[in-house]
Design an enzyme around this catalytic site. Sequence first.
Site, PDB file in Angstrom:
ATOM      1  N   TYR A 151      -6.116 104.891  23.447  1.00  0.00           N
ATOM      2  CA  TYR A 151      -6.446 103.809  23.111  1.00  0.00           C
ATOM      3  C   TYR A 151      -5.234 102.902  23.204  1.00  0.00           C
ATOM      4  CZ  TYR A 151      -8.105  99.307  21.132  1.00  0.00           C
ATOM      5  OH  TYR A 151      -8.411  98.139  20.738  1.00  0.00           O
ATOM      6  N   TRP A 153      -3.683  98.639  24.728  1.00  0.00           N
ATOM      7  CA  TRP A 153      -3.557  97.501  25.486  1.00  0.00           C
ATOM      8  C   TRP A 153      -2.478  97.799  26.578  1.00  0.00           C
ATOM      9  CZ3 TRP A 153      -5.292  92.371  25.818  1.00  0.00           C
ATOM     10  CH2 TRP A 153      -6.386  92.015  25.021  1.00  0.00           C
TER      11      TRP A 153
HETATM   12  N1  LIG Z   1      -3.192  96.687  10.164  1.00  0.00           N
HETATM   13  C1  LIG Z   1      -4.157  96.434  11.270  1.00  0.00           C
HETATM   14  N2  LIG Z   1      -3.809  97.213  12.475  1.00  0.00           N
HETATM   15  C2  LIG Z   1      -4.226  96.793  13.616  1.00  0.00           C
HETATM   16  C3  LIG Z   1      -5.006  95.650  13.767  1.00  0.00           C
HETATM   17  C4  LIG Z   1      -4.978  94.864  12.602  1.00  0.00           C
HETATM   18  O1  LIG Z   1      -5.648  93.782  12.862  1.00  0.00           O
HETATM   19  N3  LIG Z   1      -4.369  95.234  11.516  1.00  0.00           N
HETATM   20  N4  LIG Z   1      -5.623  95.473  14.877  1.00  0.00           N
HETATM   21  C5  LIG Z   1      -5.870  96.497  15.652  1.00  0.00           C
HETATM   22  C6  LIG Z   1      -6.564  96.144  17.142  1.00  0.00           C
HETATM   23  S1  LIG Z   1      -7.475  94.852  17.039  1.00  0.00           S
HETATM   24  C7  LIG Z   1      -5.722  96.538  18.196  1.00  0.00           C
HETATM   25  S2  LIG Z   1      -6.623  96.264  19.889  1.00  0.00           S
HETATM   26  C8  LIG Z   1      -4.897  97.468  18.188  1.00  0.00           C
HETATM   27  C9  LIG Z   1      -3.588  97.335  19.279  1.00  0.00           C
HETATM   28  O2  LIG Z   1      -3.009  98.421  19.324  1.00  0.00           O
HETATM   29  P1  LIG Z   1      -2.225  98.885  20.772  1.00  0.00           P
HETATM   30  O3  LIG Z   1      -2.941  98.394  21.997  1.00  0.00           O
HETATM   31  O4  LIG Z   1      -1.884 100.312  20.712  1.00  0.00           O
HETATM   32  O5  LIG Z   1      -1.014  97.927  20.781  1.00  0.00           O
HETATM   33  P2  LIG Z   1      -0.130  97.555  22.076  1.00  0.00           P
HETATM   34  O6  LIG Z   1       1.328  97.237  21.168  1.00  0.00           O
HETATM   35  O7  LIG Z   1      -0.485  96.482  22.694  1.00  0.00           O
HETATM   36  O8  LIG Z   1       0.373  98.947  22.583  1.00  0.00           O
HETATM   37  C10 LIG Z   1       0.276  99.217  23.773  1.00  0.00           C
HETATM   38  C11 LIG Z   1       1.315  99.999  24.474  1.00  0.00           C
HETATM   39  O9  LIG Z   1       1.158 100.505  25.642  1.00  0.00           O
HETATM   40  C12 LIG Z   1       2.464 100.122  26.464  1.00  0.00           C
HETATM   41  N5  LIG Z   1       1.879  99.881  28.025  1.00  0.00           N
HETATM   42  C13 LIG Z   1       1.534  98.463  28.380  1.00  0.00           C
HETATM   43  N6  LIG Z   1       1.173  98.610  29.531  1.00  0.00           N
HETATM   44  C14 LIG Z   1       1.367  99.938  30.019  1.00  0.00           C
HETATM   45  C15 LIG Z   1       1.223 100.683  31.234  1.00  0.00           C
HETATM   46  O10 LIG Z   1       0.584 100.091  32.112  1.00  0.00           O
HETATM   47  N7  LIG Z   1       1.429 101.968  31.101  1.00  0.00           N
HETATM   48  C16 LIG Z   1       1.618 102.667  30.166  1.00  0.00           C
HETATM   49  N8  LIG Z   1       1.728 103.999  30.142  1.00  0.00           N
HETATM   50  N9  LIG Z   1       2.052 102.035  28.898  1.00  0.00           N
HETATM   51  C17 LIG Z   1       1.930 100.601  28.847  1.00  0.00           C
HETATM   52  C18 LIG Z   1       3.079  99.086  25.823  1.00  0.00           C
HETATM   53  O11 LIG Z   1       4.543  99.214  26.002  1.00  0.00           O
HETATM   54  C19 LIG Z   1       2.754  99.486  24.299  1.00  0.00           C
HETATM   55  O12 LIG Z   1       3.458 100.324  23.574  1.00  0.00           O
HETATM   56  O13 LIG Z   1      -4.160  97.445  16.783  1.00  0.00           O
HETATM   57  C20 LIG Z   1      -4.881  97.524  15.813  1.00  0.00           C
HETATM   58  N10 LIG Z   1      -4.324  97.685  14.631  1.00  0.00           N
HETATM   59  N1  LIG Z   2      -0.950  86.313  20.148  1.00  0.00           N
HETATM   60  C1  LIG Z   2      -1.692  87.164  19.968  1.00  0.00           C
HETATM   61  N2  LIG Z   2      -2.901  86.889  20.505  1.00  0.00           N
HETATM   62  C2  LIG Z   2      -3.897  88.120  20.177  1.00  0.00           C
HETATM   63  C3  LIG Z   2      -3.387  89.264  19.866  1.00  0.00           C
HETATM   64  C4  LIG Z   2      -2.225  89.438  19.529  1.00  0.00           C
HETATM   65  O1  LIG Z   2      -1.674  90.681  19.076  1.00  0.00           O
HETATM   66  N3  LIG Z   2      -1.141  88.418  19.518  1.00  0.00           N
HETATM   67  N4  LIG Z   2      -4.416  90.541  20.121  1.00  0.00           N
HETATM   68  C5  LIG Z   2      -5.639  90.450  20.645  1.00  0.00           C
HETATM   69  C6  LIG Z   2      -6.630  91.297  20.145  1.00  0.00           C
HETATM   70  S1  LIG Z   2      -6.542  92.946  20.744  1.00  0.00           S
HETATM   71  C7  LIG Z   2      -7.544  90.750  19.166  1.00  0.00           C
HETATM   72  S2  LIG Z   2      -8.737  92.074  18.708  1.00  0.00           S
HETATM   73  C8  LIG Z   2      -7.789  89.604  18.687  1.00  0.00           C
HETATM   74  C9  LIG Z   2      -7.984  89.648  17.201  1.00  0.00           C
HETATM   75  O2  LIG Z   2      -8.604  88.430  16.977  1.00  0.00           O
HETATM   76  P1  LIG Z   2      -8.821  88.358  15.193  1.00  0.00           P
HETATM   77  O3  LIG Z   2      -9.331  89.568  14.644  1.00  0.00           O
HETATM   78  O4  LIG Z   2      -9.547  87.126  15.070  1.00  0.00           O
HETATM   79  O5  LIG Z   2      -7.300  87.926  14.728  1.00  0.00           O
HETATM   80  P2  LIG Z   2      -6.611  88.032  13.166  1.00  0.00           P
HETATM   81  O6  LIG Z   2      -5.289  87.640  13.579  1.00  0.00           O
HETATM   82  O7  LIG Z   2      -6.489  89.531  13.001  1.00  0.00           O
HETATM   83  O8  LIG Z   2      -7.550  87.114  12.307  1.00  0.00           O
HETATM   84  C10 LIG Z   2      -7.935  86.001  12.479  1.00  0.00           C
HETATM   85  C11 LIG Z   2      -7.782  85.043  11.310  1.00  0.00           C
HETATM   86  O9  LIG Z   2      -8.569  85.494  10.225  1.00  0.00           O
HETATM   87  C12 LIG Z   2      -7.554  85.430   9.139  1.00  0.00           C
HETATM   88  N5  LIG Z   2      -8.405  86.493   8.069  1.00  0.00           N
HETATM   89  C13 LIG Z   2      -7.899  87.688   7.700  1.00  0.00           C
HETATM   90  N6  LIG Z   2      -8.506  88.205   6.676  1.00  0.00           N
HETATM   91  C14 LIG Z   2      -9.541  87.341   6.540  1.00  0.00           C
HETATM   92  C15 LIG Z   2     -10.607  87.252   5.524  1.00  0.00           C
HETATM   93  O10 LIG Z   2     -11.033  88.447   4.860  1.00  0.00           O
HETATM   94  N7  LIG Z   2     -11.537  86.444   5.650  1.00  0.00           N
HETATM   95  C16 LIG Z   2     -11.422  85.004   6.174  1.00  0.00           C
HETATM   96  N8  LIG Z   2     -12.027  83.984   6.224  1.00  0.00           N
HETATM   97  N9  LIG Z   2     -10.142  85.168   7.184  1.00  0.00           N
HETATM   98  C17 LIG Z   2      -9.462  86.158   7.468  1.00  0.00           C
HETATM   99  C18 LIG Z   2      -6.416  85.555   9.282  1.00  0.00           C
HETATM  100  O11 LIG Z   2      -5.659  85.135   8.461  1.00  0.00           O
HETATM  101  C19 LIG Z   2      -6.183  84.975  10.736  1.00  0.00           C
HETATM  102  O12 LIG Z   2      -6.065  83.511  10.594  1.00  0.00           O
HETATM  103  O13 LIG Z   2      -6.793  88.790  18.933  1.00  0.00           O
HETATM  104  C20 LIG Z   2      -6.321  88.894  20.391  1.00  0.00           C
HETATM  105  N10 LIG Z   2      -5.187  87.995  20.609  1.00  0.00           N
HETATM  106 MO   LIG Z   3      -7.909  94.330  19.466  1.00  0.00          MO
END
Ligand SMILES: Nc1nc2c(c(=O)[nH]1)N[C@H]1C(S)=C(S)[C@@H](COP(=O)(O)OP(=O)(O)OC[C@H]3O[C@@H](n4cnc5c(=O)[nH]c(N)nc54)[C@H](O)[C@@H]3O)O[C@H]1N2
Ligand SMILES: Nc1nc2c(c(=O)[nH]1)N[C@H]1C(S)=C(S)[C@@H](COP(=O)(O)OP(=O)(O)OC[C@H]3O[C@@H](n4cnc5c(=O)[nH]c(N)nc54)[C@H](O)[C@@H]3O)O[C@H]1N2
Ligand SMILES: [Mo]
Length: 811
Positions: A151, A153
């Site tokens: 899994y 990005w």
């Molecule tokens: N506590 C907490 N944990 C969370 C979240 C949260 O809100 N709170 N959010 C969750 C969410 S929504 C997500 S989506 C995940 C994200 O988790 P990840 O998607 O695992 O996070 P990234 O840092 O984007 O990791 C992508 C990795 O792929 C590598 N990469 C990029 N391009 C390529 C490529 O083309 N080939 C290869 N081989 N590698 C590549 C990058 O260098 C990087 O190390 O984290 C989750 N974890």
């Molecule tokens: N710059 C940037 N953009 C991204 C990403 C990134 O890593 N960086 N990741 C991308 C990905 S994979 C995803 S899944 C999306 C994630 O998108 P989201 O899941 O919507 O993003 P978060 O930043 O986890 O949370 C959004 C807002 O919710 C608030 N929040 C947290 N807990 C609570 C709660 O219990 N109640 C309420 N009301 N608010 C709360 C946080 O303070 C924040 O302002 O973003 C995408 N866009």
């Molecule tokens: Mo995500």
Amino acid sequence: MSKIIANYTSRRSFLKGASALGALGVLAPSIFSPRFAQAAVNGEVLSGCHWGAFRAVVKDGRWTEVKPWEQDPHPSHQLAGVMDSVYSPSRIKYPMVRRAYLEKGRGADVEDRGSNDFVRVSWDKALDLVAQELKYAKATHGPRSVFTGTYGWKSAGKIHNSRSLLRRLINRGLQMPNVTHTGDYSTGASQVIMPHVMGTLEVYEQQTVWPVVVENTEVLVVWGADPIKTNQIDWLIADHDSYTYLEEFKKTGKKVICIDPLKSKTAEFMDAEWVQVKPQTDVALMLGMAHTLFVEELYDVDFMDEYTAGFDKFLPYLTGETDQTPKSAEWASEICGVPADKIKELARLFMGNRTMLTSGWSLQRQHHGEQPHWMLVTLASMLGQIGLPGGGFGLSYHYSNGGTPTSDGPALSGMNDGGAMEGSVSIPVARVVEMLERPGEEYDFNGTRYTFPDIKIAYWAGGNPFHHHQDRNRMIKAWQKLETVIVQDYQWTATARFADIVLPAASAYERNDIEAMGSYSNKATVAMKKIVDPVFEARSEYDIFVDLADRLGNKEAYTDGRDEMDWIRHYYEQAQKQAASKNLEMPAFEKFWEDGIVVHPISQAAKEYVRYADFREDPLLEPLGTPTGKIEIYSKNIEKMGYDDCPPHPMWMEPLERLDGPDAKFPIHVNTGHPNDRLHSQLNGTILREGYAVADREPCMINPKDAEARGIKSGDVIRIFNDRGQTLAGAIVSEDIMPNVIRLYEGGWYDPVEGGKVGSLCAYGDVNTLTPDLGTSKLAQGNCGHTVIADFEKFEGELPDVKVFTAPKNG
Ligand SMILES: Nc1nc2c(c(=O)[nH]1)N[C@H]1C(S)=C(S)[C@@H](COP(=O)(O)OP(=O)(O)OC[C@H]3O[C@@H](n4cnc5c(=O)[nH]c(N)nc54)[C@H](O)[C@@H]3O)O[C@H]1N2
Ligand SMILES: Nc1nc2c(c(=O)[nH]1)N[C@H]1C(S)=C(S)[C@@H](COP(=O)(O)OP(=O)(O)OC[C@H]3O[C@@H](n4cnc5c(=O)[nH]c(N)nc54)[C@H](O)[C@@H]3O)O[C@H]1N2
Ligand SMILES: [Mo]
């Protein structure tokens, strides 16, 4: 917002000439004239990435400047880090193998993973090892012994899709039943509950478009979302068109309300009213509003009758008939901290105006994360505006610029996994550690019981589980059950450091590819042209996997006889045919590749799209995909599952732990939102960090009251801890966060002071050292990354250096 033009050559000058060392990185010859496939030596190259389209200036084979594409209305400041990531000191330069593994073989000294003791090997040696281990797993452990969930990005690009390419390797190269994942970390709970409620995924679907919202919406509610922050990126190539509409909305002077424990970028940008809510209590807040609408007889009775099912079963819960607890505004206020009068005022305001309830996904990345969006839909139903222009709810306005009108352009397809063999299985993505802990045991998921496979090899390409997964210490232990861990990345992430075999992938800027712009808008088709040659010994994703397939004796089956440029042309020409069937002309491939981009037209109808307008118009002819064809406020299917942690109608349920909750063991909630200056853990080791690091650590935002109580000021190093783990971070004291809540963004690279040791202090700021690893419920099994309480103190000990931004020794 001003456009950025980045030019950061000096800092990385010590890496100059890196590409000249990369003899193995040269691409295989293409059947096209070399100018197609080769990197520019001098000049400007248009390309694209998650952060948008851009022009790269190349001088003497080195990328020296990045300029946003001229038509990007709101370029992300993170582009500067994109360029810098290519030359970052945390690049993986060579294939590496963990010393004990190399010397003693599979499964050797697994507790030593993470200690950074690697040996450089040749590509041949590394690929031989990987092929040997895959064959061994097939022969000895049999089907379902290799995990390719991988899994994450990965970079944009339809060809070098590391996730698909890896599965293709197992399916067509190794020809063995595979183990992969379903769902994602983003919307784990909502994408499972919403089909029961609305009949669709909802979270990844087009919203009532922004032009309609700008014109018709009177009150824009941003509930646990931060579109200004999160729309910087797109799963494909970002178009950033939502920013234009947000600006237009702002100009109308209409009301914007942000419901969030902190003052978000959006609240700031939109001059919004900030309603502070205690984390994880939104369901109670929504119930308090629903109760107000009910007792004040304000809600839309006709809408409930005609378009929803099961409100009669929900009402006794709302009124307290079933449990003697009316879910009144006063009751809600006790839980969520919003004053009862405010709750009532908001309910009346929403009812009296055309209101769009937009919500992000943090709310459902929590224990019982199925409930918030289900309750949001229930509230929106009571408001009776679903299907009206600018009314209702939307779960994707903050993601990939959702709500931007969709063009008529063709869908671009891409590399597939080659077809999984019979007997392949998948697990809910966030159950990966539990899978390692409980092989052969059963678990529940969305109404069915499944059995965890017994995994011996994990292969990760394009994700960073040692950032994204919760409860780092539990994970480190579970990882030790694996015989072999293979990681392919271009950065020395913690995941790479916890691997046995590390393969240096080329970044997306060192290979040719093709991608669409705009997950929702499908605005354009972009040639992702190679900007520079792979640095050091990095190799393109496709080349690595083809060589592995060759070693497994199945190269032809893997490649279908195509190389990189053949695949790009293949998918372009498929899109071209599809376009032709819609009377849309796309230029010949050569012209497209030369120009670098084809922008697609947008119809008037697309600019007027209103989600659920059809259903509203005729609920019998245009029913929803639910069993009743209506919005299910009560789900008989979920009732049949009989889960104690997911009842058949939305309910307030106590999470595992929460701020001020019963038996709360720690006084502080940790908000783990997504970073403003990164994409998760990507771009961590770049120039961007200079703009946000505090005392060289990940920044942690703290309310002045909490800081004062602990004698902490901005710039101090703090230690955040609970029973699961501990990490350092740098303090930022600010009124922009409510008391008793601190924010430490997800994605800070895990940097254990004692590498590999369970319980070690993280020197940098990985928030997932603190989070629990549990499923949202038996229904969705989503992750609970936002369910975490802890405490913190000023760190007085001897300060450990941050080491994670340079390569391990020998690397
Ligand atoms: N506590 C907490 N944990 C969370 C979240 C949260 O809100 N709170 N959010 C969750 C969410 S929504 C997500 S989506 C995940 C994200 O988790 P990840 O998607 O695992 O996070 P990234 O840092 O984007 O990791 C992508 C990795 O792929 C590598 N990469 C990029 N391009 C390529 C490529 O083309 N080939 C290869 N081989 N590698 C590549 C990058 O260098 C990087 O190390 O984290 C989750 N974890
Ligand atoms: N710059 C940037 N953009 C991204 C990403 C990134 O890593 N960086 N990741 C991308 C990905 S994979 C995803 S899944 C999306 C994630 O998108 P989201 O899941 O919507 O993003 P978060 O930043 O986890 O949370 C959004 C807002 O919710 C608030 N929040 C947290 N807990 C609570 C709660 O219990 N109640 C309420 N009301 N608010 C709360 C946080 O303070 C924040 O302002 O973003 C995408 N866009
Ligand atoms: Mo995500």
